[in-house]
Design a protein around this motif. Structure first.
Motif, mmCIF file in Angstrom:
data_model
loop_
_atom_site.group_PDB
_atom_site.id
_atom_site.type_symbol
_atom_site.label_atom_id
_atom_site.label_comp_id
_atom_site.label_asym_id
_atom_site.label_seq_id
_atom_site.Cartn_x
_atom_site.Cartn_y
_atom_site.Cartn_z
ATOM 1 N N ILE A 20 0.832 -1.203 0.000
ATOM 2 C CA ILE A 20 0.000 0.000 0.000
ATOM 3 C C ILE A 20 0.868 1.255 0.000
ATOM 4 O O ILE A 20 0.595 2.223 -0.722
ATOM 5 N N ILE A 21 1.936 1.244 0.779
ATOM 6 C CA ILE A 21 2.817 2.415 0.854
ATOM 7 C C ILE A 21 3.437 2.710 -0.510
ATOM 8 O O ILE A 21 3.464 3.857 -0.966
ATOM 9 N N PRO A 28 -0.869 8.933 -4.961
ATOM 10 C CA PRO A 28 -1.100 9.373 -3.574
ATOM 11 C C PRO A 28 -2.563 9.493 -3.155
ATOM 12 O O PRO A 28 -2.857 9.424 -1.968
ATOM 13 N N HIS A 29 -3.484 9.672 -4.109
ATOM 14 C CA HIS A 29 -4.866 9.957 -3.720
ATOM 15 C C HIS A 29 -5.812 8.772 -3.940
ATOM 16 O O HIS A 29 -7.027 8.964 -4.013
ATOM 17 N N LEU A 38 -7.655 -3.237 -6.499
ATOM 18 C CA LEU A 38 -6.390 -3.529 -7.181
ATOM 19 C C LEU A 38 -5.749 -4.786 -6.607
ATOM 20 O O LEU A 38 -5.268 -5.648 -7.357
ATOM 21 N N GLN A 39 -5.755 -4.898 -5.268
ATOM 22 C CA GLN A 39 -5.208 -6.101 -4.634
ATOM 23 C C GLN A 39 -5.960 -7.344 -5.101
ATOM 24 O O GLN A 39 -5.357 -8.380 -5.393
ATOM 25 N N SER A 40 -7.271 -7.235 -5.204
ATOM 26 C CA SER A 40 -8.095 -8.361 -5.634
ATOM 27 C C SER A 40 -7.779 -8.746 -7.071
ATOM 28 O O SER A 40 -7.664 -9.935 -7.404
ATOM 29 N N ALA A 49 -0.112 -9.962 -3.902
ATOM 30 C CA ALA A 49 -0.251 -8.509 -3.804
ATOM 31 C C ALA A 49 0.882 -7.980 -2.935
ATOM 32 O O ALA A 49 0.715 -7.725 -1.735
ATOM 33 N N THR A 50 2.060 -7.838 -3.527
ATOM 34 C CA THR A 50 3.243 -7.395 -2.802
ATOM 35 C C THR A 50 3.909 -6.239 -3.534
ATOM 36 O O THR A 50 3.617 -5.963 -4.701
ATOM 37 N N LYS A 51 4.822 -5.587 -2.851
ATOM 38 C CA LYS A 51 5.580 -4.495 -3.457
ATOM 39 C C LYS A 51 6.380 -5.006 -4.654
ATOM 40 O O LYS A 51 6.524 -4.304 -5.668
#
Length: 218
Positions: A20-21, A28-29, A38-40, A49-51
């Motif tokens: 998420i970061i 940013p918004h 998006l993760q789904s 769902a990783t960096k």
């Protein structure tokens, strides 16, 4: 400072997940609901769902998925009935697992592939095929006029099934291209744009992308 204020306003408590970061560093918004969508989308494609996945997708790939999510969120009264029927008709039985081994990844990638679609077709899917598109180049647009989508079918029986019982050998035009492919392996090599799975399968289709099949990751 502006970013920190925004995070305090939207996220309580502030996010600690590196996924998420990193995503908020790029966009940013984004609202929490969009991030969840998006993760789904990423996990449904068989990726974590990783960096690291965000890094592989690159900003352009992330934007394509976000654009796709935005389109799905637009209400349309005229298409509501058709969209509900299409969602019910598209189920897990329409897909099978595709396991891809590359020299660049320590573990095989697991993607969802539809029956009766080629690897080129999968590459064009902004959600399921974005990462595959980074691995397999498909320079000719799926016309069997190059060898950049050359893959190796790991299992001998899968190789035979993928010929669809039309013949006991790869057709001549595909063979001409495979002759030019790096790492050609007899009775295992195929062009990804010319293979389809038409019969139901319960186990993954395992393929290997030769380390120098194209220069996308080299």
């Amino acid at each position: 400072m502006h970013r920190q204020v925004f995070l305090r306003q939207i996220f309580t408590p502030p996010p600690t997940d590196p996924f998420i970061i990193h995503l908020l560093d790029l966009h940013p918004h984004l609202q929490p609901s969009t991030i969840s969508a998006l993760q789904s989308s990423i996990t449904k494609s068989g990726l974590p769902a990783t960096k690291a996945t965000l890094t592989l997708l690159k900003p352009t790939g992330i934007k394509e998925i976000l654009d796709s999510i935005a389109k799905e969120e637009i209400p349309s009264s005229s298409s509501s009935s058709s969209s509900s029927s299409s969602s019910s008709s598209s189920s897990s039985s329409d897909f099978f697992d595709l396991e891809i081994t590359t020299s660049n990844q320590p573990m095989p990638l697991l993607l969802k592939m539809k029956y009766n679609e080629t690897l080129f077709d999968l590459c064009q899917d902004a959600t399921r095929g974005q990462l595959l598109n980074e691995i397999i180049e498909c320079s000719c647009g799926g016309n069997m006029s190059c060898s950049t989508c050359h893959v190796i079918i790991d299992n001998e029986q899968d190789y035979i099934r993928l010929l669809n019982n039309k013949s006991k050998s790869v057709e001549e035009v595909e063979m001409d291209m495979l002759d030019l492919a790096w790492g050609y392996t007899e009775n295992k090599s195929r062009l990804g744009c010319n293979i389809k799975v038409t019969e139901h399968r319960s186990n993954p289709l395992a393929i290997t992308v030769p380390s120098q099949a194209n220069d996308c990751w080299n």
